[in-house]
Enzyme design. Structure first.
Site, PDB file in Angstrom:
ATOM      1  N   ARG A  29      36.405  14.567   4.917  1.00 30.30           N
ATOM      2  CA  ARG A  29      36.309  16.028   4.991  1.00 30.30           C
ATOM      3  C   ARG A  29      35.177  16.418   5.947  1.00 30.30           C
ATOM      4  O   ARG A  29      35.331  17.289   6.793  1.00 30.30           O
ATOM      5  CB  ARG A  29      36.067  16.605   3.593  1.00 30.30           C
ATOM      6  CG  ARG A  29      35.432  17.976   3.548  1.00 30.30           C
ATOM      7  CD  ARG A  29      36.346  19.096   3.910  1.00 30.30           C
ATOM      8  NE  ARG A  29      37.352  19.271   2.884  1.00 30.30           N
ATOM      9  CZ  ARG A  29      38.458  19.973   3.051  1.00 30.30           C
ATOM     10  NH1 ARG A  29      38.695  20.551   4.199  1.00 30.30           N
ATOM     11  NH2 ARG A  29      39.334  20.097   2.089  1.00 30.30           N
ATOM     12  N   ILE A  85      27.715  21.496   1.184  1.00 40.33           N
ATOM     13  CA  ILE A  85      28.527  21.368  -0.031  1.00 40.33           C
ATOM     14  C   ILE A  85      29.658  20.369   0.219  1.00 40.33           C
ATOM     15  O   ILE A  85      30.816  20.761   0.425  1.00 40.33           O
ATOM     16  CB  ILE A  85      29.074  22.749  -0.472  1.00 40.33           C
ATOM     17  CG1 ILE A  85      27.917  23.746  -0.621  1.00 40.33           C
ATOM     18  CG2 ILE A  85      29.838  22.626  -1.779  1.00 40.33           C
ATOM     19  CD1 ILE A  85      28.325  25.134  -1.060  1.00 40.33           C
ATOM     20  N   PRO A  86      29.320  19.073   0.238  1.00 34.81           N
ATOM     21  CA  PRO A  86      30.368  18.079   0.488  1.00 34.81           C
ATOM     22  C   PRO A  86      31.380  18.004  -0.656  1.00 34.81           C
ATOM     23  O   PRO A  86      31.010  18.103  -1.824  1.00 34.81           O
ATOM     24  CB  PRO A  86      29.584  16.770   0.625  1.00 34.81           C
ATOM     25  CG  PRO A  86      28.286  17.002  -0.059  1.00 34.81           C
ATOM     26  CD  PRO A  86      28.005  18.467   0.041  1.00 34.81           C
ATOM     27  N   HIS A  87      32.635  17.867  -0.272  1.00 33.80           N
ATOM     28  CA  HIS A  87      33.720  17.739  -1.256  1.00 33.80           C
ATOM     29  C   HIS A  87      34.868  16.999  -0.589  1.00 33.80           C
ATOM     30  O   HIS A  87      34.852  16.782   0.618  1.00 33.80           O
ATOM     31  CB  HIS A  87      34.158  19.116  -1.758  1.00 33.80           C
ATOM     32  CG  HIS A  87      34.502  20.079  -0.657  1.00 33.80           C
ATOM     33  ND1 HIS A  87      33.538  20.707   0.109  1.00 33.80           N
ATOM     34  CD2 HIS A  87      35.690  20.508  -0.184  1.00 33.80           C
ATOM     35  CE1 HIS A  87      34.128  21.492   0.995  1.00 33.80           C
ATOM     36  NE2 HIS A  87      35.442  21.377   0.847  1.00 33.80           N
ATOM     37  N   GLY A  88      35.840  16.614  -1.375  1.00 37.18           N
ATOM     38  CA  GLY A  88      36.950  15.821  -0.861  1.00 37.18           C
ATOM     39  C   GLY A  88      37.974  16.644  -0.096  1.00 37.18           C
ATOM     40  O   GLY A  88      37.891  17.868  -0.024  1.00 37.18           O
TER      41      GLY A  88
END
Length: 144
Positions: free
Chosen positions: A47, A61-64
């Protein structure tokens, strides 16, 4: 929204040499807490490679990816405080990473709540200066 954020998912005073290492730390907290399968961390990095999760104000805001939904077992947040910051590209330095794993359609609600929390400069300042996980959790519990 109980158990989304707990002390075991908060890391203070982290030194990360780059954004990949920082994202891996945020992801590992979610793995260790049982929110996601280990493969989710790679999806967080995918991502990031496709689109920066840097939000401004020293926050990422790291997310998949959308395809990583199957790897999410339950909704959870991780918080990684990086006093020296980590470069997210284009001169953007993140001092705070908020890792997100959201089950179902909960990601929209969670992102909205997080955006409200971090839009307050005072909250961001308190999070960055926090000396304990409880201080950070208190700020987020008001907004989650």
């Amino acid at each position: 929204m109980t158990n989304i954020l707990s002390a075991d998912k908060v890391k203070l005073g982290v030194n990360a040499s780059n954004k990949e290492e920082a994202i891996r730390i945020a992801g590992q907290l979610l793995v260790d807490a049982g929110h996601v399968d280990a493969a989710y961390i790679e999806k967080m990095l995918e991502r990031e490679a496709a689109l920066s999760t840097f939000m401004g104000n020293g926050i990422a805001i790291p997310h998949g990816t959308n395809e990583s939904k199957a790897l999410v077992k339950s909704t959870g947040l991780s918080i990684v405080q990086i006093p020296n910051g980590v470069d997210f590209g284009d001169g953007n330095v993140a001092n705070l990473l908020i890792g997100i794993a959201a089950a179902g359609n909960e990601h929209v609600e969670i992102l909205t709540n997080i955006a409200m929390i971090i839009s307050e400069d005072e909250n961001v300042e308190q999070i960055l200066k926090a000396q304990s996980a409880d201080e950070i959790i208190e700020i987020f519990e008001k907004g989650l």
